[in-house]
Design a protein around this motif. Sequence first.
Motif, PDB file in Angstrom:
ATOM      1  N   PHE A 163      -9.847   6.445 -18.609  1.00 42.26           N
ATOM      2  CA  PHE A 163     -10.270   5.630 -17.466  1.00 42.26           C
ATOM      3  C   PHE A 163     -10.888   6.547 -16.418  1.00 42.26           C
ATOM      4  N   GLY A 164     -11.992   6.122 -15.806  1.00 43.55           N
ATOM      5  CA  GLY A 164     -12.406   6.731 -14.555  1.00 43.55           C
ATOM      6  C   GLY A 164     -11.531   6.165 -13.456  1.00 43.55           C
ATOM      7  N   THR A 165     -11.152   6.982 -12.491  1.00 45.74           N
ATOM      8  CA  THR A 165     -10.224   6.520 -11.466  1.00 45.74           C
ATOM      9  C   THR A 165     -10.814   6.645 -10.070  1.00 45.74           C
ATOM     10  N   MET A 166     -10.402   5.731  -9.219  1.00 39.32           N
ATOM     11  CA  MET A 166     -10.891   5.697  -7.842  1.00 39.32           C
ATOM     12  C   MET A 166      -9.831   6.160  -6.857  1.00 39.32           C
ATOM     13  N   THR A 167      -8.573   6.203  -7.294  1.00 44.40           N
ATOM     14  CA  THR A 167      -7.480   6.594  -6.407  1.00 44.40           C
ATOM     15  C   THR A 167      -6.562   7.574  -7.121  1.00 44.40           C
ATOM     16  N   THR A 168      -5.836   8.339  -6.342  1.00 50.46           N
ATOM     17  CA  THR A 168      -4.782   9.180  -6.887  1.00 50.46           C
ATOM     18  C   THR A 168      -3.687   8.285  -7.466  1.00 50.46           C
ATOM     19  N   PRO A 169      -3.211   8.535  -8.688  1.00 50.29           N
ATOM     20  CA  PRO A 169      -2.134   7.705  -9.247  1.00 50.29           C
ATOM     21  C   PRO A 169      -0.897   7.718  -8.353  1.00 50.29           C
ATOM     22  N   ILE A 170      -0.275   6.565  -8.215  1.00 53.93           N
ATOM     23  CA  ILE A 170       0.929   6.420  -7.394  1.00 53.93           C
ATOM     24  C   ILE A 170       2.074   5.965  -8.298  1.00 53.93           C
ATOM     25  N   THR A 171       3.161   6.753  -8.332  1.00 55.65           N
ATOM     26  CA  THR A 171       4.312   6.460  -9.181  1.00 55.65           C
ATOM     27  C   THR A 171       5.481   5.980  -8.329  1.00 55.65           C
ATOM     28  N   VAL A 172       6.109   4.881  -8.762  1.00 59.11           N
ATOM     29  CA  VAL A 172       7.215   4.265  -8.028  1.00 59.11           C
ATOM     30  C   VAL A 172       8.353   3.988  -9.003  1.00 59.11           C
ATOM     31  N   LYS A 173       9.593   4.292  -8.591  1.00 60.98           N
ATOM     32  CA  LYS A 173      10.758   3.974  -9.417  1.00 60.98           C
ATOM     33  C   LYS A 173      10.981   2.469  -9.449  1.00 60.98           C
ATOM     34  N   ILE A 174      11.414   1.982 -10.610  1.00 65.74           N
ATOM     35  CA  ILE A 174      11.736   0.566 -10.762  1.00 65.74           C
ATOM     36  C   ILE A 174      13.200   0.369 -10.392  1.00 65.74           C
ATOM     37  N   ALA A 175      13.458  -0.510  -9.454  1.00 65.91           N
ATOM     38  CA  ALA A 175      14.826  -0.764  -9.018  1.00 65.91           C
ATOM     39  C   ALA A 175      15.575  -1.534 -10.104  1.00 65.91           C
TER      40      ALA A 175
END
Length: 567
Positions: free
Chosen positions: A552-564
């Motif tokens: 994929f070409g990307t437009m934003t820095t990947p953001i990682t979030v924990k799943i509650a």
Amino acid sequence: MTIDAGVDQAAFEVVNPTADRLDSAETSLAPRLDTLNGKVLGLLSNSKPNAEIALQAVAEKIKETYPDLKVRLYPGSIRFEPGLLRRAIEESDALVGATADCGACTSWLIHDGAQAEKAGVPQVTIVARGFERDTDTSAKVFGVPGLQYVVVPRVFTALTPEQATEQTLPVADDIIRALTQAPAAAPTDTAGQKDAEERQETYTFRGQDPVEAVEAFNEFYLQTDFGDGLPLHPPTRAKVEAIIEAQGRPRDELILTVPPLHGHGTLERIAVNAAMAGCRPEELPVVIAALKAIHACPPPMNLSVLMSTGAFAPVILVNGPLVKKLGINSGRSPLGPGLNNRVNIRIGRAVALTLRNLGAWIPGRMDLDTIGTVRKNIQVFGENEDESPWEPYQVGNGLRPDDSTVTVVHTVGEWDLGSNHGPADRRIRSIAARTPTLTQVGFMTSTLAGLEGNEDGLFYLLPPETARKFADAGLSKDAVRRFLLHNIRPRIWDVVAPFIDFRERGLVRPEWEWMFQLTPEEQRTQTIQAFNDPAAINIAVAGHGTPKEFVFGTMTTPITVKIAALA
């Protein structure tokens, strides 16, 4: 409201999926000026074609009324450099910005105008017809709902310089009024109150049989723009309550405000949209985590990627124990259709419906995409951790292997890179050689045009067979990333072509001038590294079978979030 589809032999009630409240900040406009004579009028040009021409033409027209007006041009970019914006605000008594004629450039330009108003400098933005709603929404999100703008008939990028000037001169008097007269109270508040009053919580549908009742529900929800074009699951109160109860949280808890419109995403509102997608209660935490990651994208990029005229869309990677527990496909064809991907599809659809109904992410409303993309049927996939020779993606971001996470990245395109069955060195060179580079990706915007940050980049999906080939050759994931960093090398000819007009307007950094000085032959035969920072290259292992790589070409820095976890 009751929708009567015939004899009352089958009936059911469903819940409204839209927001019952919007998050709106109220910041007053800066005081308007008594006169423009003797004042400094700053012109904020965001580098769009004809922006500078239109601004300078209308400034000269304004000087006919105020001959002692001083004019200063501040040529920036669509993502205006913070230092340049601060200088423009400090040096100017008033500002005029242009042009707002695409989704991303509008939200960025309104962001800049809002900063000026908050700093006490009155401003007005030149907006192309069709982007008024985009402008109003951006102004509300950035805390200045009464932000002033004038409207011209056509987008500047479709015009000649002469046409751009011709359509801008008639709004000179409107700009003067916007800078020197206090505006009337903005009508948006009244409209918002009216919408809230007219909104109803439930709808009842009837039919001669259950099928007819469901068809009536689907037709109404599609016509009301609550749906995505595919048949919806009726969000009955029982289904919604079952999803809410499983979370162990208050139904009215505000989870987040949902961009781009920033409707209140309470647990109940998100559950309604998840029910419409057919989600099971245990899948909702993944939906919520994905929405939080989308929300965490910093402004104004969080609006730009959702409101742009470009085909940008979020893609969601899931890691950790929940991948297996929920049945999220990480093996063969995890971005595809069918039985193996039903959970992936349900979660992605729930995220998209929530963005639609709570954030107004609807084509022609807040989503101004010109062509569109199937990626807006949001894709969800798991990382194939069992077959990967490397640490899971979330571990590389400082989390534990037993943490379940989502990673969201806004994509600009996707490419199947084919395959290469040779040794590791030949395969990795093939991947680098086949990776496309676009004007939206890499140093072409983040460096050449003077912008900062690593938003633009690439996200690779490597099948386990490819990853193992590299690992067996002694290559870590980081080593692969660094090789790609140094060996994705577009031709200089292709790099400079989109930036010739930037250079003519002085928007290219001096250190890159040498590329424009090369002869055409030199530009065609010489290449240059496409990225400066390893953070622009991201890798996850997914799929199964033949080693066919994907990016994929990307437009934003990947953001990682924990799943509650469920309570």
